[in-house]
Scaffold this motif. Structure first.
Motif, mmCIF file in Angstrom:
data_model
loop_
_atom_site.group_PDB
_atom_site.id
_atom_site.type_symbol
_atom_site.label_atom_id
_atom_site.label_comp_id
_atom_site.label_asym_id
_atom_site.label_seq_id
_atom_site.Cartn_x
_atom_site.Cartn_y
_atom_site.Cartn_z
ATOM 1 N N ARG A 6 0.844 -16.014 46.931
ATOM 2 C CA ARG A 6 -0.619 -16.006 47.010
ATOM 3 C C ARG A 6 -1.182 -17.238 46.311
ATOM 4 O O ARG A 6 -0.873 -17.513 45.155
ATOM 5 C CB ARG A 6 -1.204 -14.738 46.363
ATOM 6 C CG ARG A 6 -2.731 -14.660 46.502
ATOM 7 C CD ARG A 6 -3.294 -13.353 45.976
ATOM 8 N NE ARG A 6 -2.901 -12.215 46.791
ATOM 9 C CZ ARG A 6 -3.468 -11.858 47.937
ATOM 10 N NH1 ARG A 6 -4.475 -12.599 48.426
ATOM 11 N NH2 ARG A 6 -3.044 -10.802 48.598
ATOM 12 N N GLY B 233 -11.459 -18.150 47.963
ATOM 13 C CA GLY B 233 -10.584 -17.003 48.169
ATOM 14 C C GLY B 233 -9.122 -17.375 48.192
ATOM 15 O O GLY B 233 -8.741 -18.552 48.171
ATOM 16 N N THR B 234 -8.271 -16.348 48.236
ATOM 17 C CA THR B 234 -6.828 -16.544 48.229
ATOM 18 C C THR B 234 -6.213 -15.954 49.488
ATOM 19 O O THR B 234 -6.816 -15.140 50.184
ATOM 20 C CB THR B 234 -6.189 -15.865 47.007
ATOM 21 O OG1 THR B 234 -6.391 -14.444 47.085
ATOM 22 C CG2 THR B 234 -6.773 -16.402 45.708
ATOM 23 N N THR C 99 -5.973 -12.575 42.918
ATOM 24 C CA THR C 99 -7.281 -12.223 43.458
ATOM 25 C C THR C 99 -8.389 -12.272 42.405
ATOM 26 O O THR C 99 -9.563 -12.360 42.761
ATOM 27 C CB THR C 99 -7.237 -10.826 44.082
ATOM 28 O OG1 THR C 99 -6.764 -9.881 43.099
ATOM 29 C CG2 THR C 99 -6.305 -10.795 45.294
ATOM 30 N N GLU D 167 -1.968 -8.162 44.722
ATOM 31 C CA GLU D 167 -3.052 -8.992 44.206
ATOM 32 C C GLU D 167 -2.547 -10.179 43.377
ATOM 33 O O GLU D 167 -3.316 -11.066 43.011
ATOM 34 C CB GLU D 167 -3.979 -8.144 43.329
ATOM 35 C CG GLU D 167 -4.549 -6.910 44.029
ATOM 36 C CD GLU D 167 -3.691 -5.662 43.852
ATOM 37 O OE1 GLU D 167 -4.216 -4.551 44.051
ATOM 38 O OE2 GLU D 167 -2.486 -5.806 43.512
ATOM 39 N N GLY E 189 -3.468 -9.496 39.826
ATOM 40 C CA GLY E 189 -4.920 -9.499 39.927
ATOM 41 C C GLY E 189 -5.660 -9.018 38.707
ATOM 42 O O GLY E 189 -6.880 -8.833 38.760
#
Length: 348
Positions: free
Chosen positions: A278, A265-266, A325, A181, A220
């Motif tokens: 990311r 979003g990623t 995220t 994440e 994340g």
């Protein structure tokens, strides 16, 4: 004579078990480090993409802003990538370069991120940097022993139990366990490795099964519930990066800050640097990501003119917008207040 040790550098000894992720490329600043320290956490400087001299300058600036321990992160150099694959990617990027009015490098010199000079600079300091962490691999046994003798607490970043075993064998004092994440580069020890997709909490359990070293959870984490869950899963502290990108002391650009709230979003891509990372999904990733070779830092240098041109125009369609995220939860304000509020939420 025994080397001096600095107090309160273990992640488990922090008043607030929050570490500021070392975000290379300018997002991590001495001011951000000092602010996280002021909240009771541990600030980390990013040594990656800087010369040894620039790293030392950042260390000195930070030491003038905080009297608490802080750390610096180093990128471990890798071997060269496939030159034919890099050349093929360059050809694919040429129309984009023409459109943006920039020239792409033809020859890319070997780049070890000034590794040897950075290790030497850290060892030469009369007062050791309290914490040094590593991304993309591990120091040699000799380098690790020398830094340990100088009084430095060392943290290896790992993405698998296998990497955790290697880090413990290398003499690390703690491990930063990076889940899928996480924003920015995945810290895989080999450039060509496909990063795993085991969620952070499960990865913490898998790493705990192979080592008793203190674990720092990364990836994340953007709210109190996530922080609390990571600590319950066995981490002694958490590392926050994306959650601090919009802080007042962050060096992130205005376009990057805005995109964290605007883009939906990623995705993990090699498009910008050749290593999986990311970032917020954009047109550049969609167009070039499938063709980017596993060649770092060659692809990083190859795309640098394109990224610089896009950043100069605040063109988020072609910028590298690293983000985890949990990017939608990132908020502005003083970093110390952000850390304190997240920790307050985690304690409820």
């Amino acid at each position: 004579m025994e080397a001096p040790r600095t107090a309160a550098v273990s992640p488990g000894e922090l008043a607030v078990p929050v570490i500021a992720a070392p975000m290379a490329g300018g997002a991590s600043t001495p001011e951000l480090v000092a602010a996280v320290n002021a909240a009771g956490g541990l600030g980390m400087l990013a040594g990656g993409y800087r010369s040894a001299g620039a790293m030392v300058e950042q260390i000195e600036r930070t030491a003038g802003l905080t009297d608490r321990p802080f750390g610096v992160n180093l990128f471990v150099p890798a071997g060269p990538g496939d030159p034919l694959a890099v050349a093929a990617y360059r050809e694919r990027l040429l129309p984009e370069a023409d459109r943006r009015g920039v020239r792409l490098p033809v020859a890319i010199a070997p780049d070890r991120d000034d590794w040897d000079a950075k290790i030497a600079a850290l060892l030469a300091r009369p007062v050791p940097v309290p914490v040094v962490s590593y991304t993309f691999g591990l120091p040699s046994p000799e380098e690790a022993r020398a830094l340990r003798a100088a009084g430095t607490y060392q943290v290896g970043t790992v993405t698998t139990p296998e990497e955790a075993r290697c880090a413990e064998a290398a003499g690390m004092d703690a491990l930063c366990v990076q889940g899928p994440e996480a924003g920015g580069h995945r810290a895989t020890h080999r450039v060509a490795d496909r990063p795993g997709d085991v969620p952070l909490l499960e990865l913490l359990a898998a790493v705990r099964a192979v080592t008793a070293l203190p674990l720092v959870a990364a990836g994340g984490l953007a709210d109190g519930a996530g922080i609390a869950a990571a600590l319950r899963a066995g981490a002694v502290a958490v590392q926050l990066g994306t959650a601090l990108l919009r802080a007042d002391e962050s060096g992130a650009s205005a376009a990057h800050r805005a995109a964290l709230a605007e883009l939906p979003g990623t995705v993990v891509t090699r498009a910008f640097t050749g290593r999986p990372a990311r970032g917020l999904r954009n047109a550049f990733i969609e167009r070039f990501g499938p063709y980017a070779p596993a060649a770092y830092p060659e692809v990083h240098h190859l795309t640098q003119p394109l990224r610089a041109a896009a950043a100069a125009r605040a063109d988020t369609s072609a910028m590298h917008l690293w983000a985890g995220t949990g990017h939608r939860a990132a908020r502005g304000g003083p970093a110390a207040e952000i850390v304190k509020e997240l920790w307050k939420q985690a304690c409820r």
